[in-house]
Design a protein around this motif. Structure first.
Motif, PDB file in Angstrom:
ATOM      1  N   ILE A  95      34.623  37.280  33.895  1.00  0.00           N
ATOM      2  CA  ILE A  95      35.639  38.223  34.393  1.00  0.00           C
ATOM      3  C   ILE A  95      36.967  37.942  33.701  1.00  0.00           C
ATOM      4  N   HIS A  96      37.401  38.903  32.908  1.00  0.00           N
ATOM      5  CA  HIS A  96      38.702  38.799  32.248  1.00  0.00           C
ATOM      6  C   HIS A  96      39.786  39.189  33.253  1.00  0.00           C
ATOM      7  N   PRO A  97      40.906  38.411  33.294  1.00  0.00           N
ATOM      8  CA  PRO A  97      41.917  38.692  34.321  1.00  0.00           C
ATOM      9  C   PRO A  97      42.475  40.125  34.263  1.00  0.00           C
ATOM     10  N   ALA A  98      42.507  40.728  33.088  1.00  0.00           N
ATOM     11  CA  ALA A  98      43.037  42.104  33.005  1.00  0.00           C
ATOM     12  C   ALA A  98      41.928  43.153  32.917  1.00  0.00           C
ATOM     13  N   THR A 135      35.823  34.001  36.662  1.00  0.00           N
ATOM     14  CA  THR A 135      37.102  34.541  36.184  1.00  0.00           C
ATOM     15  C   THR A 135      37.743  33.563  35.193  1.00  0.00           C
ATOM     16  N   PHE A 136      38.170  34.098  34.035  1.00  0.00           N
ATOM     17  CA  PHE A 136      38.839  33.259  33.022  1.00  0.00           C
ATOM     18  C   PHE A 136      40.251  32.926  33.472  1.00  0.00           C
ATOM     19  N   GLU A 137      40.761  31.775  32.991  1.00  0.00           N
ATOM     20  CA  GLU A 137      42.193  31.507  33.163  1.00  0.00           C
ATOM     21  C   GLU A 137      42.980  32.369  32.181  1.00  0.00           C
ATOM     22  N   MET A 162      36.092  28.892  23.418  1.00  0.00           N
ATOM     23  CA  MET A 162      34.923  28.159  23.923  1.00  0.00           C
ATOM     24  C   MET A 162      35.028  27.843  25.415  1.00  0.00           C
ATOM     25  N   PRO A 163      36.235  27.504  25.929  1.00  0.00           N
ATOM     26  CA  PRO A 163      36.314  27.344  27.394  1.00  0.00           C
ATOM     27  C   PRO A 163      35.870  28.599  28.151  1.00  0.00           C
ATOM     28  N   ARG A 164      36.189  29.777  27.632  1.00  0.00           N
ATOM     29  CA  ARG A 164      35.743  31.006  28.296  1.00  0.00           C
ATOM     30  C   ARG A 164      34.226  31.199  28.140  1.00  0.00           C
TER      31      ARG A 164
END
Lengths: 174, 174
Positions: free
Chosen positions: B123-126, B72-74, B58-60
């Motif tokens: 935006i996913h970090p990978a 960008t997600f953590e 949910m944070p994402r």
């Protein structure tokens, strides 16, 4: 950990309730689709579990515990459910599985199996001699195998929907 | 089948209850053992699911739905649970997971997501750009992946006990 009858029953008595919790009132899309050609749907797996209750686990235990001179098991038909369950709703199969498993656990408990009995042997049509403890262990692992399979069949319905995350989801790669 | 928010929630709302049904009051041997070195116990998996409820799904989704210029997600810490849960009984973790998931589903429903929102991106970090629908699909498959993993970890506790049947039990061979 080593085999224990009580710890085996812990799994065996939970399985029908786990499947009921997972599947009751869920959309048909989750339970009627397969992983692809020649594979089973969730519905097919529940039918297979029912057939095992009727013809495999406790009937084989009874052969091992009997005084018969020939303790060879009958072969198990892995495809019987396709004929047996035609037209039955999934909830009917889940209810049937719950009842059959309950009766089989009562029957198993009623045998008051000590180690002496657990070491008794029957003849598996492919493997030869197997013990009652091995049969009960296999019953437990077979349950867990099919819970994992059901999770996988359901997961695969979203194989196209997860996008690049497929790289992190091993269940979609098997 | 194609992605549907309602069908996704069908799985998401069942998962904590499935795990509760599988694991409540079961012997520690089933839940504290692993598949071998560098693998997780059932207990570790429940901790990982809790951490996902707190910091991942949910944070994402909130980042995707926000007006922030940088979406960008953590990064997600796959090992946080080893510190976070020290000393807590499994039942406490199960209760925590049930509550967190319930709140997250309420939050998800409260967004009243139409297709327009489901196509919004973060935006996913990978992986780079991913949609909200892909995030929710992954949440669902991730649940099913861990139910399958838990079944496998438990099954492997009987790897030595099934005797020759190991040849028929794929779950013991992975």
């Amino acid at each position: 950990m080593n085999f224990s009858l009580e710890k085996s029953i812990e799994i065996l008595e939970r399985t029908p309730l786990v499947l009921q919790t997972m599947l009751q009132n869920i959309s048909d899309d989750w339970t009627s689709n397969t992983e692809g050609e020649e594979t089973w749907s969730v519905y097919d797996v529940i039918g297979h579990l029912i057939y095992g209750e009727k013809t495999d686990w406790m009937p084989r235990a009874e052969i091992i515990l009997s005084d018969k001179p020939d303790k060879t098991f009958e072969s198990f038909d892995r495809f019987a459910q396709f004929e047996e369950n035609k037209g039955k709703p999934l909830q009917e199969l889940l209810n049937e599985f719950i009842l059959l498993r309950q009766k089989n656990i009562e029957l198993l408990r009623s045998k008051k199996l000590t180690n002496k009995y657990l070491e008794q042997k029957g003849i598996h049509p492919a493997f030869g001699e197997v013990t009652l403890a091995q049969l009960i262990s296999t019953w437990v692992v077979h349950d867990l195998n099919h819970i994992a399979q059901i999770s996988r069949v359901m997961a695969k319905q979203y194989k196209q929907d997860v996008g690049p995350w497929i790289a992190y989801l091993k269940i979609l790669q098997s």
